[in-house]
Scaffold this motif. Structure first.
Motif, PDB file in Angstrom:
ATOM      1  N   VAL A 293    -130.505  88.035  10.158  1.00 43.09           N
ATOM      2  CA  VAL A 293    -130.166  87.078  11.204  1.00 43.09           C
ATOM      3  C   VAL A 293    -128.758  87.330  11.752  1.00 43.09           C
ATOM      4  N   ALA A 294    -127.762  87.380  10.867  1.00 41.55           N
ATOM      5  CA  ALA A 294    -126.375  87.529  11.327  1.00 41.55           C
ATOM      6  C   ALA A 294    -126.043  88.971  11.717  1.00 41.55           C
ATOM      7  N   TRP A 295    -126.419  89.930  10.884  1.00 40.49           N
ATOM      8  CA  TRP A 295    -126.079  91.327  11.171  1.00 40.49           C
ATOM      9  C   TRP A 295    -126.673  91.827  12.492  1.00 40.49           C
ATOM     10  N   PRO A 296    -127.935  91.523  12.808  1.00 45.26           N
ATOM     11  CA  PRO A 296    -128.478  91.992  14.091  1.00 45.26           C
ATOM     12  C   PRO A 296    -127.715  91.453  15.302  1.00 45.26           C
ATOM     13  N   VAL A 297    -127.228  90.211  15.207  1.00 49.14           N
ATOM     14  CA  VAL A 297    -126.415  89.678  16.307  1.00 49.14           C
ATOM     15  C   VAL A 297    -125.153  90.507  16.471  1.00 49.14           C
ATOM     16  N   LEU A 298    -124.514  90.836  15.352  1.00 49.33           N
ATOM     17  CA  LEU A 298    -123.307  91.662  15.407  1.00 49.33           C
ATOM     18  C   LEU A 298    -123.628  93.039  15.977  1.00 49.33           C
ATOM     19  N   ALA A 299    -124.775  93.620  15.591  1.00 48.41           N
ATOM     20  CA  ALA A 299    -125.168  94.932  16.116  1.00 48.41           C
ATOM     21  C   ALA A 299    -125.331  94.887  17.630  1.00 48.41           C
ATOM     22  N   TYR A 300    -125.951  93.833  18.135  1.00 45.93           N
ATOM     23  CA  TYR A 300    -126.140  93.702  19.579  1.00 45.93           C
ATOM     24  C   TYR A 300    -124.811  93.522  20.287  1.00 45.93           C
ATOM     25  N   VAL A 301    -123.919  92.730  19.700  1.00 47.62           N
ATOM     26  CA  VAL A 301    -122.589  92.532  20.287  1.00 47.62           C
ATOM     27  C   VAL A 301    -121.844  93.866  20.366  1.00 47.62           C
ATOM     28  N   VAL A 302    -121.940  94.674  19.320  1.00 46.99           N
ATOM     29  CA  VAL A 302    -121.278  95.982  19.319  1.00 46.99           C
ATOM     30  C   VAL A 302    -121.818  96.860  20.445  1.00 46.99           C
ATOM     31  N   VAL A 303    -123.145  96.900  20.595  1.00 38.59           N
ATOM     32  CA  VAL A 303    -123.753  97.729  21.643  1.00 38.59           C
ATOM     33  C   VAL A 303    -123.339  97.244  23.028  1.00 38.59           C
ATOM     34  N   ILE A 304    -123.356  95.932  23.245  1.00 41.31           N
ATOM     35  CA  ILE A 304    -122.931  95.391  24.541  1.00 41.31           C
ATOM     36  C   ILE A 304    -121.455  95.729  24.793  1.00 41.31           C
ATOM     37  N   THR A 305    -120.637  95.643  23.760  1.00 37.08           N
ATOM     38  CA  THR A 305    -119.218  95.971  23.893  1.00 37.08           C
ATOM     39  C   THR A 305    -119.022  97.418  24.349  1.00 37.08           C
ATOM     40  N   LEU A 306    -119.858  98.308  23.850  1.00 42.36           N
ATOM     41  CA  LEU A 306    -119.710  99.732  24.146  1.00 42.36           C
ATOM     42  C   LEU A 306    -120.388 100.156  25.445  1.00 42.36           C
ATOM     43  N   THR A 307    -121.327  99.346  25.947  1.00 43.23           N
ATOM     44  CA  THR A 307    -122.112  99.796  27.096  1.00 43.23           C
ATOM     45  C   THR A 307    -121.989  98.937  28.344  1.00 43.23           C
ATOM     46  N   ALA A 308    -121.590  97.671  28.209  1.00 42.11           N
ATOM     47  CA  ALA A 308    -121.640  96.749  29.343  1.00 42.11           C
ATOM     48  C   ALA A 308    -120.265  96.494  29.937  1.00 42.11           C
ATOM     49  N   ASP A 309    -120.277  96.049  31.182  1.00 42.16           N
ATOM     50  CA  ASP A 309    -119.053  95.627  31.856  1.00 42.16           C
ATOM     51  C   ASP A 309    -118.713  94.206  31.419  1.00 42.16           C
ATOM     52  N   ALA A 310    -117.461  93.965  31.053  1.00 44.58           N
ATOM     53  CA  ALA A 310    -117.058  92.670  30.499  1.00 44.58           C
ATOM     54  C   ALA A 310    -117.309  91.532  31.485  1.00 44.58           C
ATOM     55  N   ASP A 311    -117.025  91.767  32.757  1.00 41.08           N
ATOM     56  CA  ASP A 311    -117.207  90.719  33.758  1.00 41.08           C
ATOM     57  C   ASP A 311    -118.674  90.335  33.885  1.00 41.08           C
ATOM     58  N   LEU A 312    -119.559  91.332  33.912  1.00 43.94           N
ATOM     59  CA  LEU A 312    -120.982  91.063  34.052  1.00 43.94           C
ATOM     60  C   LEU A 312    -121.544  90.385  32.806  1.00 43.94           C
ATOM     61  N   ALA A 313    -121.118  90.843  31.636  1.00 49.29           N
ATOM     62  CA  ALA A 313    -121.627  90.278  30.373  1.00 49.29           C
ATOM     63  C   ALA A 313    -121.252  88.810  30.223  1.00 49.29           C
ATOM     64  N   GLY A 314    -120.090  88.439  30.728  1.00 51.50           N
ATOM     65  CA  GLY A 314    -119.673  87.048  30.644  1.00 51.50           C
ATOM     66  C   GLY A 314    -120.275  86.185  31.732  1.00 51.50           C
ATOM     67  N   ARG A 315    -120.575  86.802  32.886  1.00 50.42           N
ATOM     68  CA  ARG A 315    -121.038  86.028  34.035  1.00 50.42           C
ATOM     69  C   ARG A 315    -122.545  85.791  34.008  1.00 50.42           C
TER      70      ARG A 315
END
Length: 358
Positions: A293-315
């Motif tokens: 439950v907790a680790w997969p959320v962290l894994a997804y956050v890591v991938v988004i951090t490495l691949t997504a634009d911060a403005d888009l991810a927050g908006r």
């Protein structure tokens, strides 16, 4: 079943009007219809310079920059949405309506309710699972997101399915059906959207932690195969355009705060904030609940951090859709723990109250 029926009713009320149209929704249908009927996808893009050619399509007082072949995203979700639109009788772009295509994410969200309940049962127990699914079924934020025709709706199915398969393989490493489900989920996730590599990443980390190196390698390989298949698909359609579009996506990435912005963007939903706290508690306790439950959320956050634009991810709220069930499991767990603590201390409080009364 009762929760599922009420959730279906709530999600279907005014689903074509609320939330307002997001242009991506039409894009998935247009891309899928053109790919199914002509073998080459056509869709709207914000990276027209990378394509070098485009045409402007005006519809419903809005303008869309269309390109062929469209290579912004992998084709799997487009094929699903386009297939449903085609079955409904849609043949050209102007046939597409939210009334039809929003049925896809709603159906997927109901499937996720069932899958998330099974995962929560297996990790945090029946009562926390019931609380979590009630929140996920009736939360206004979750209902709104469940209507959006975004690829994250299908990505969530692959995510939860993979975690259920990992849990089964923990108990029975030779379980062939569970292994097949895991490999299909890990491969299909990046064919749905590139950040779907988080599914294989999470499964690999969890399996390594349980000393299942062979299964971990297979999960990682399946995720890599999904990425390779997307690359082959792009190369077959137009290698030059595919490389330029991938480069344009990479150029849009700036900084490493996208994961943080994505998590922070959900705090308007107080269940979300409660769930983040619950995940933190689960992570400190360890065990299967932390890993699944907790680790997969962290894994997804890591991938988004490495691949997504911060403005888009927050908006854009739909970035959070794949981890919404897991965060709500964290909320259900925390509420159940608080209720258990109150029951535990109730006799002590009663003694104190009686003493004051005496």
């Amino acid at each position: 079943m009762a929760v599922l029926l009420v959730a279906a009713f709530l999600r279907s009320r005014g689903y074509s009007q609320r939330p307002p149209l997001n242009a991506d929704e039409y894009d998935w249908a247009w891309t899928g219809l053109s790919l199914l009927q002509r073998g080459v996808p056509t869709g709207w893009t914000g990276f027209w310079d990378a394509y070098g050619h485009w045409r402007v399509f005006e519809w419903e007082s809005k303008q869309y920059v269309l390109v062929t072949p469209y290579l912004d995203h992998p084709p799997l979700f487009s094929l699903l949405v386009g297939g449903v639109a085609w079955i409904a009788g849609n043949r050209v772009m102007t046939d597409v309506s939210l009334t039809v295509i929003r049925l896809v994410p709603i159906a997927l969200s109901l499937l996720v309710l069932v899958l998330a309940y099974r995962l929560a049962q297996a990790t945090v127990g029946t009562w926390p699972a019931r609380i979590a699914i009630l929140l996920l079924a009736f939360s206004p934020a979750a209902i709104t997101l469940s209507r959006l025709t975004e690829s994250e709706a299908l990505l969530t199915v692959w995510f939860i399915t993979a975690l259920l398969a990992v849990n089964r393989l923990r108990e029975w490493p030779a379980h062939r059906n569970a292994l097949a489900v895991l490999l299909i989920s890990c491969a299909a996730a990046p064919l749905t959207k590139v950040p779907g590599i988080a599914v294989g990443f999470a499964a690999t980390v969890v399996l390594v932690s349980w000393n299942r190196p062979r299964l971990a390698v297979m999960a990682a390989s399946a995720a890599l195969m999904g990425v390779i298949l997307f690359a082959v698909y792009g190369a077959l359609l137009d290698l030059g355009i595919f490389i330029r579009v991938v480069s344009a996506h990479a150029d849009r990435h700036s900084g490493f705060s996208a994961g943080y912005e994505m998590l922070r963007g959900g705090l308007a939903d107080w269940y979300w904030g409660l769930g983040i706290v619950g995940l933190g508690v689960l992570a400190t306790r360890g065990g299967a609940a932390a890993r699944l439950v907790a680790w997969p959320v962290l894994a997804y956050v890591v991938v988004i951090t490495l691949t997504a634009d911060a403005d888009l991810a927050g908006r854009y709220d739909w970035y959070r859709i794949p981890i919404y069930p897991l965060v709500y499991v964290g909320a259900g767990f925390l509420i159940a723990e608080l209720a258990r603590s109150m029951r535990r201390f109730a006799p002590t409080l009663k003694i104190i109250e009686n003493g004051h009364a005496g």
